[in-house]
Design a protein around this motif. Structure first.
Motif, PDB file in Angstrom:
ATOM      1  N   GLU A  27       0.839  -1.208   0.000  1.00 40.20           N
ATOM      2  CA  GLU A  27       0.000   0.000   0.000  1.00 40.20           C
ATOM      3  C   GLU A  27       0.869   1.252   0.000  1.00 40.20           C
ATOM      4  OE1 GLU A  27      -2.430  -0.832   3.427  1.00 40.20           O
ATOM      5  OE2 GLU A  27      -3.996  -1.766   2.193  1.00 40.20           O
ATOM      6  N   TYR A  29       3.912   1.463  -1.203  1.00 40.12           N
ATOM      7  CA  TYR A  29       4.530   1.505  -2.526  1.00 40.12           C
ATOM      8  C   TYR A  29       3.569   2.114  -3.542  1.00 40.12           C
ATOM      9  CZ  TYR A  29       6.879  -0.301  -6.731  1.00 40.12           C
ATOM     10  OH  TYR A  29       7.506  -0.427  -7.952  1.00 40.12           O
ATOM     11  N   ILE A  30       2.316   1.688  -3.488  1.00 37.40           N
ATOM     12  CA  ILE A  30       1.298   2.232  -4.396  1.00 37.40           C
ATOM     13  C   ILE A  30       1.121   3.726  -4.154  1.00 37.40           C
ATOM     14  CG2 ILE A  30      -1.174   2.222  -4.916  1.00 37.40           C
ATOM     15  CD1 ILE A  30      -1.072  -0.854  -4.458  1.00 37.40           C
ATOM     16  N   ALA A  31       1.053   4.137  -2.892  1.00 40.17           N
ATOM     17  CA  ALA A  31       0.892   5.565  -2.571  1.00 40.17           C
ATOM     18  C   ALA A  31       2.065   6.369  -3.117  1.00 40.17           C
ATOM     19  CB  ALA A  31       0.757   5.750  -1.065  1.00 40.17           C
ATOM     20  N   ASN A  32       3.277   5.853  -2.954  1.00 44.80           N
ATOM     21  CA  ASN A  32       4.461   6.550  -3.473  1.00 44.80           C
ATOM     22  C   ASN A  32       4.439   6.634  -4.990  1.00 44.80           C
ATOM     23  OD1 ASN A  32       5.538   6.997  -0.929  1.00 44.80           O
ATOM     24  ND2 ASN A  32       6.774   5.138  -0.966  1.00 44.80           N
ATOM     25  N   MET A  33       4.020   5.558  -5.635  1.00 47.84           N
ATOM     26  CA  MET A  33       3.956   5.559  -7.096  1.00 47.84           C
ATOM     27  C   MET A  33       2.898   6.551  -7.598  1.00 47.84           C
ATOM     28  SD  MET A  33       6.383   3.619  -7.958  1.00 47.84           S
ATOM     29  CE  MET A  33       6.111   3.391  -9.692  1.00 47.84           C
ATOM     30  N   LYS A  34       1.752   6.621  -6.911  1.00 46.68           N
ATOM     31  CA  LYS A  34       0.715   7.583  -7.302  1.00 46.68           C
ATOM     32  C   LYS A  34       1.221   9.006  -7.166  1.00 46.68           C
ATOM     33  CE  LYS A  34      -3.369   4.760  -6.416  1.00 46.68           C
ATOM     34  NZ  LYS A  34      -4.562   4.562  -5.572  1.00 46.68           N
ATOM     35  N   THR A  35       1.974   9.272  -6.102  1.00 47.96           N
ATOM     36  CA  THR A  35       2.558  10.598  -5.905  1.00 47.96           C
ATOM     37  C   THR A  35       3.538  10.918  -7.031  1.00 47.96           C
ATOM     38  OG1 THR A  35       2.315  10.420  -3.516  1.00 47.96           O
ATOM     39  CG2 THR A  35       3.917  12.024  -4.324  1.00 47.96           C
ATOM     40  N   GLU A  36       4.334   9.939  -7.406  1.00 48.41           N
ATOM     41  CA  GLU A  36       5.305  10.145  -8.484  1.00 48.41           C
ATOM     42  C   GLU A  36       4.600  10.378  -9.822  1.00 48.41           C
ATOM     43  OE1 GLU A  36       9.228  10.693  -9.730  1.00 48.41           O
ATOM     44  OE2 GLU A  36       8.289  10.669  -7.772  1.00 48.41           O
ATOM     45  N   ILE A  37       3.501   9.656 -10.059  1.00 49.21           N
ATOM     46  CA  ILE A  37       2.719   9.858 -11.284  1.00 49.21           C
ATOM     47  C   ILE A  37       2.158  11.270 -11.322  1.00 49.21           C
ATOM     48  CG2 ILE A  37       0.562   9.200 -12.445  1.00 49.21           C
ATOM     49  CD1 ILE A  37       1.225   6.277 -11.536  1.00 49.21           C
ATOM     50  N   GLN A  38       1.626  11.745 -10.205  1.00 48.13           N
ATOM     51  CA  GLN A  38       1.087  13.113 -10.152  1.00 48.13           C
ATOM     52  C   GLN A  38       2.189  14.138 -10.415  1.00 48.13           C
ATOM     53  OE1 GLN A  38      -0.656  13.107  -6.241  1.00 48.13           O
ATOM     54  NE2 GLN A  38      -2.661  12.464  -7.014  1.00 48.13           N
ATOM     55  N   GLU A  41       2.898  14.056 -14.132  1.00 47.03           N
ATOM     56  CA  GLU A  41       1.814  14.699 -14.874  1.00 47.03           C
ATOM     57  C   GLU A  41       1.870  16.214 -14.743  1.00 47.03           C
ATOM     58  OE1 GLU A  41      -1.535  11.145 -14.824  1.00 47.03           O
ATOM     59  OE2 GLU A  41      -1.553  12.598 -13.198  1.00 47.03           O
TER      60      GLU A  41
END
Length: 60
Positions: A27, A29-38, A41
């Motif tokens: 979870e 890791y997913i949160a960190n990846m979402k932050t990196e995607i934002q 973008e």
């Protein structure tokens, strides 16, 4: 110049082995990846804005 400038740009990275991670780590890791995607973008939007401004300036 930073160390990141010396790294190759289009290197295919080996996927992370997630099979041994616990749920909390996954979870996070997913949160960190979402932050990196934002962040990526937002950088795309910024670069598109600069590019559009430059195009309009030179078309005059």
């Amino acid at each position: 110049m930073t160390f990141e400038d010396l790294e190759p740009k289009n290197v295919t990275r080996k996927p992370v082995d997630l099979s041994t991670w616990n749920i909390e780590d996954l979870e996070g890791y997913i949160a960190n990846m979402k932050t990196e995607i934002q962040r990526a973008e937002a950088m795309i939007v910024e670069k598109q804005s600069v590019s559009s401004a430059a195009e309009s300036l030179f078309k005059r």
